[in-house]
Design a protein around this motif. Structure first.
Motif, PDB file in Angstrom:
ATOM      1  N   PHE A  89       0.833  -1.195   0.000  1.00  0.00           N
ATOM      2  CA  PHE A  89       0.000   0.000   0.000  1.00  0.00           C
ATOM      3  C   PHE A  89       0.872   1.249   0.000  1.00  0.00           C
ATOM      4  O   PHE A  89       2.013   1.233   0.444  1.00  0.00           O
ATOM      5  CB  PHE A  89      -0.947   0.007   1.208  1.00  0.00           C
ATOM      6  CG  PHE A  89      -0.256  -0.018   2.548  1.00  0.00           C
ATOM      7  CD1 PHE A  89       0.119   1.168   3.176  1.00  0.00           C
ATOM      8  CD2 PHE A  89       0.006  -1.224   3.191  1.00  0.00           C
ATOM      9  CE1 PHE A  89       0.749   1.154   4.417  1.00  0.00           C
ATOM     10  CE2 PHE A  89       0.637  -1.246   4.424  1.00  0.00           C
ATOM     11  CZ  PHE A  89       1.011  -0.050   5.039  1.00  0.00           C
ATOM     12  N   GLY A  90       0.313   2.333  -0.537  1.00  0.00           N
ATOM     13  CA  GLY A  90       1.052   3.581  -0.620  1.00  0.00           C
ATOM     14  C   GLY A  90       1.183   4.049  -2.062  1.00  0.00           C
ATOM     15  O   GLY A  90       0.731   3.392  -3.005  1.00  0.00           O
ATOM     16  N   LEU A  91       1.838   5.200  -2.228  1.00  0.00           N
ATOM     17  CA  LEU A  91       1.920   5.854  -3.532  1.00  0.00           C
ATOM     18  C   LEU A  91       2.478   4.940  -4.613  1.00  0.00           C
ATOM     19  O   LEU A  91       1.955   4.886  -5.730  1.00  0.00           O
ATOM     20  CB  LEU A  91       2.778   7.115  -3.414  1.00  0.00           C
ATOM     21  CG  LEU A  91       2.999   7.901  -4.709  1.00  0.00           C
ATOM     22  CD1 LEU A  91       1.673   8.446  -5.228  1.00  0.00           C
ATOM     23  CD2 LEU A  91       3.991   9.038  -4.485  1.00  0.00           C
ATOM     24  N   TYR A  92       3.553   4.213  -4.333  1.00  0.00           N
ATOM     25  CA  TYR A  92       4.210   3.418  -5.375  1.00  0.00           C
ATOM     26  C   TYR A  92       3.589   2.040  -5.563  1.00  0.00           C
ATOM     27  O   TYR A  92       4.002   1.299  -6.456  1.00  0.00           O
ATOM     28  CB  TYR A  92       5.701   3.306  -5.078  1.00  0.00           C
ATOM     29  CG  TYR A  92       6.483   4.454  -5.663  1.00  0.00           C
ATOM     30  CD1 TYR A  92       7.185   4.321  -6.856  1.00  0.00           C
ATOM     31  CD2 TYR A  92       6.500   5.696  -5.039  1.00  0.00           C
ATOM     32  CE1 TYR A  92       7.883   5.372  -7.403  1.00  0.00           C
ATOM     33  CE2 TYR A  92       7.193   6.761  -5.582  1.00  0.00           C
ATOM     34  CZ  TYR A  92       7.876   6.591  -6.765  1.00  0.00           C
ATOM     35  OH  TYR A  92       8.558   7.651  -7.315  1.00  0.00           O
ATOM     36  N   ALA A  93       2.607   1.683  -4.761  1.00  0.00           N
ATOM     37  CA  ALA A  93       1.975   0.377  -4.908  1.00  0.00           C
ATOM     38  C   ALA A  93       1.175   0.289  -6.196  1.00  0.00           C
ATOM     39  O   ALA A  93       1.421  -0.577  -7.041  1.00  0.00           O
ATOM     40  CB  ALA A  93       1.098   0.097  -3.695  1.00  0.00           C
ATOM     41  N   SER A  94       0.203   1.193  -6.357  1.00  0.00           N
ATOM     42  CA  SER A  94      -0.647   1.110  -7.553  1.00  0.00           C
ATOM     43  C   SER A  94       0.106   1.458  -8.825  1.00  0.00           C
ATOM     44  O   SER A  94      -0.267   1.008  -9.912  1.00  0.00           O
ATOM     45  CB  SER A  94      -1.864   2.025  -7.395  1.00  0.00           C
ATOM     46  OG  SER A  94      -1.482   3.354  -7.101  1.00  0.00           O
ATOM     47  N   LEU A  95       1.195   2.230  -8.710  1.00  0.00           N
ATOM     48  CA  LEU A  95       2.000   2.540  -9.891  1.00  0.00           C
ATOM     49  C   LEU A  95       2.745   1.318 -10.416  1.00  0.00           C
ATOM     50  O   LEU A  95       3.171   1.292 -11.566  1.00  0.00           O
ATOM     51  CB  LEU A  95       3.020   3.634  -9.553  1.00  0.00           C
ATOM     52  CG  LEU A  95       2.482   5.043  -9.327  1.00  0.00           C
ATOM     53  CD1 LEU A  95       3.608   5.958  -8.856  1.00  0.00           C
ATOM     54  CD2 LEU A  95       1.844   5.590 -10.587  1.00  0.00           C
ATOM     55  N   ASN A  96       2.910   0.305  -9.574  1.00  0.00           N
ATOM     56  CA  ASN A  96       3.725  -0.858  -9.936  1.00  0.00           C
ATOM     57  C   ASN A  96       2.981  -2.161  -9.666  1.00  0.00           C
ATOM     58  O   ASN A  96       3.597  -3.177  -9.335  1.00  0.00           O
ATOM     59  CB  ASN A  96       5.033  -0.832  -9.132  1.00  0.00           C
ATOM     60  CG  ASN A  96       5.899   0.363  -9.466  1.00  0.00           C
ATOM     61  OD1 ASN A  96       6.656   0.357 -10.422  1.00  0.00           O
ATOM     62  ND2 ASN A  96       5.792   1.415  -8.644  1.00  0.00           N
ATOM     63  N   ASP A  97       1.665  -2.152  -9.836  1.00  0.00           N
ATOM     64  CA  ASP A  97       0.891  -3.343  -9.472  1.00  0.00           C
ATOM     65  C   ASP A  97       1.271  -4.570 -10.299  1.00  0.00           C
ATOM     66  O   ASP A  97       1.374  -5.683  -9.758  1.00  0.00           O
ATOM     67  CB  ASP A  97      -0.609  -3.064  -9.549  1.00  0.00           C
ATOM     68  CG  ASP A  97      -1.057  -2.471 -10.877  1.00  0.00           C
ATOM     69  OD1 ASP A  97      -0.208  -2.275 -11.763  1.00  0.00           O
ATOM     70  OD2 ASP A  97      -2.265  -2.203 -11.034  1.00  0.00           O
ATOM     71  N   ASP A  98       1.511  -4.418 -11.587  1.00  0.00           N
ATOM     72  CA  ASP A  98       1.892  -5.583 -12.407  1.00  0.00           C
ATOM     73  C   ASP A  98       3.189  -6.205 -11.913  1.00  0.00           C
ATOM     74  O   ASP A  98       3.317  -7.441 -11.833  1.00  0.00           O
ATOM     75  CB  ASP A  98       2.040  -5.174 -13.869  1.00  0.00           C
ATOM     76  CG  ASP A  98       0.712  -4.880 -14.544  1.00  0.00           C
ATOM     77  OD1 ASP A  98      -0.333  -5.320 -14.012  1.00  0.00           O
ATOM     78  OD2 ASP A  98       0.708  -4.208 -15.581  1.00  0.00           O
ATOM     79  N   HIS A  99       4.158  -5.364 -11.581  1.00  0.00           N
ATOM     80  CA  HIS A  99       5.441  -5.850 -11.062  1.00  0.00           C
ATOM     81  C   HIS A  99       5.237  -6.590  -9.743  1.00  0.00           C
ATOM     82  O   HIS A  99       5.822  -7.660  -9.514  1.00  0.00           O
ATOM     83  CB  HIS A  99       6.387  -4.664 -10.871  1.00  0.00           C
ATOM     84  CG  HIS A  99       7.690  -5.009 -10.235  1.00  0.00           C
ATOM     85  ND1 HIS A  99       8.676  -5.717 -10.904  1.00  0.00           N
ATOM     86  CD2 HIS A  99       8.187  -4.748  -8.993  1.00  0.00           C
ATOM     87  CE1 HIS A  99       9.721  -5.880 -10.099  1.00  0.00           C
ATOM     88  NE2 HIS A  99       9.447  -5.303  -8.942  1.00  0.00           N
ATOM     89  N   LEU A 100       4.399  -6.045  -8.866  1.00  0.00           N
ATOM     90  CA  LEU A 100       4.167  -6.662  -7.565  1.00  0.00           C
ATOM     91  C   LEU A 100       3.430  -7.990  -7.708  1.00  0.00           C
ATOM     92  O   LEU A 100       3.793  -8.978  -7.055  1.00  0.00           O
ATOM     93  CB  LEU A 100       3.383  -5.705  -6.674  1.00  0.00           C
ATOM     94  CG  LEU A 100       4.130  -4.427  -6.279  1.00  0.00           C
ATOM     95  CD1 LEU A 100       3.203  -3.455  -5.573  1.00  0.00           C
ATOM     96  CD2 LEU A 100       5.335  -4.753  -5.400  1.00  0.00           C
ATOM     97  N   PHE A 101       2.419  -8.034  -8.548  1.00  0.00           N
ATOM     98  CA  PHE A 101       1.689  -9.287  -8.731  1.00  0.00           C
ATOM     99  C   PHE A 101       2.594 -10.364  -9.339  1.00  0.00           C
ATOM    100  O   PHE A 101       2.459 -11.553  -9.023  1.00  0.00           O
ATOM    101  CB  PHE A 101       0.467  -9.060  -9.616  1.00  0.00           C
ATOM    102  CG  PHE A 101      -0.602  -8.214  -8.974  1.00  0.00           C
ATOM    103  CD1 PHE A 101      -0.884  -8.342  -7.626  1.00  0.00           C
ATOM    104  CD2 PHE A 101      -1.317  -7.286  -9.721  1.00  0.00           C
ATOM    105  CE1 PHE A 101      -1.868  -7.568  -7.018  1.00  0.00           C
ATOM    106  CE2 PHE A 101      -2.303  -6.510  -9.130  1.00  0.00           C
ATOM    107  CZ  PHE A 101      -2.584  -6.646  -7.770  1.00  0.00           C
ATOM    108  N   ALA A 102       3.518  -9.960 -10.189  1.00  0.00           N
ATOM    109  CA  ALA A 102       4.460 -10.927 -10.770  1.00  0.00           C
ATOM    110  C   ALA A 102       5.385 -11.515  -9.712  1.00  0.00           C
ATOM    111  O   ALA A 102       5.980 -12.577  -9.934  1.00  0.00           O
ATOM    112  CB  ALA A 102       5.282 -10.259 -11.870  1.00  0.00           C
ATOM    113  N   HIS A 103       5.509 -10.821  -8.579  1.00  0.00           N
ATOM    114  CA  HIS A 103       6.356 -11.313  -7.487  1.00  0.00           C
ATOM    115  C   HIS A 103       5.528 -11.889  -6.335  1.00  0.00           C
ATOM    116  O   HIS A 103       6.006 -11.969  -5.194  1.00  0.00           O
ATOM    117  CB  HIS A 103       7.263 -10.187  -6.979  1.00  0.00           C
ATOM    118  CG  HIS A 103       8.410  -9.897  -7.899  1.00  0.00           C
ATOM    119  ND1 HIS A 103       8.291  -9.104  -9.012  1.00  0.00           N
ATOM    120  CD2 HIS A 103       9.709 -10.321  -7.869  1.00  0.00           C
ATOM    121  CE1 HIS A 103       9.455  -9.031  -9.627  1.00  0.00           C
ATOM    122  NE2 HIS A 103      10.320  -9.758  -8.970  1.00  0.00           N
ATOM    123  N   GLY A 104       4.301 -12.290  -6.623  1.00  0.00           N
ATOM    124  CA  GLY A 104       3.521 -13.049  -5.650  1.00  0.00           C
ATOM    125  C   GLY A 104       2.740 -12.243  -4.644  1.00  0.00           C
ATOM    126  O   GLY A 104       2.218 -12.805  -3.669  1.00  0.00           O
TER     127      GLY A 104
END
Length: 214
Positions: A89-104
């Protein structure tokens, strides 16, 4: 998830300050009778036992450095606790959601995230994740919530003491220093800035009483 330790919020980096990114969501959660625990990996060591005990682990990512460190820390959490829900959560979370989901990562919250985070925790309690406004899941993205929140006073109990963070140097003396967050977002749309893609020119002011009391 009402027991102490069921909810673990982790900060990675907040410019050397005691993290508002933990103190704020902890206050919102405690207002709803949850008992979140905080861990700041910028000054504390990763605790496998605390990570293994948690049902929900949230990573505060207000900036890019925190995001990169958070992905590494989330992998360590997943090693010791494969079944917990991991949220960024936070400013950079939604900006990088694809990257985060790719890392589980299981879910992502951007924008004005605190009440949305509480809603996600409540949904996890009931087991119904079909409709949680403002929460993005893999293959089910959604726009961040940009509503004015009713801010409580930040909850700093349980966080590392201010003496462990950046100090003010004045006349050769090191003085304890803290910081508060008085506003969110920005009315400008500068192309170099990470705020416009999330806030789209929206600007929110934290209530004066909450800032001064903190």
């Amino acid at each position: 998830m009402r027991n102490c330790g069921d909810i673990l919020l982790i900060s990675l980096y907040e410019l050397g300050h005691q993290p508002v990114g933990l103190a704020s969501p902890m206050a919102f959660l405690e207002r709803e009778d949850y008992a979140p625990a905080g861990l700041d990996l910028s000054v504390q060591s990763f605790d496998p036992a605390r990570a293994a005990r948690a049902c929900f682990v949230g990573f505060s990512v207000p900036m890019h450095t925190a995001l990169r460190l958070g992905v590494l820390a989330a992998a360590r959490v997943r090693e010791v606790n494969p079944s917990c829900h991991i949220c960024f959560f936070g400013l950079y979370a939604s900006l990088n959601d694809d990257h985060l989901f790719a890392h589980g990562v299981d879910s992502v919250i951007g924008g004005e995230y605190e009440e949305t985070l509480v809603g996600l925790v409540r949904a996890l309690e009931t087991g119904d994740l079909r409709s949680v406004p403002g929460v993005s899941f893999p293959h089910r993205p959604t726009a961040p919530v940009l509503d004015k929140l009713a801010f409580p006073v930040l909850q700093r109990d349980g966080l590392p003491e201010l003496s462990r963070y950046a100090h003010l140097e004045r006349d050769g003396e090191r003085i304890l220093a803290g910081y508060v967050e008085a506003s969110r977002g920005c009315k400008h749309l500068c192309l170099h800035c990470p705020l416009p893609p999330v806030y789209e020119g929206r600007f929110f002011v934290v209530p004066r009483e909450a800032v001064l009391e903190d």
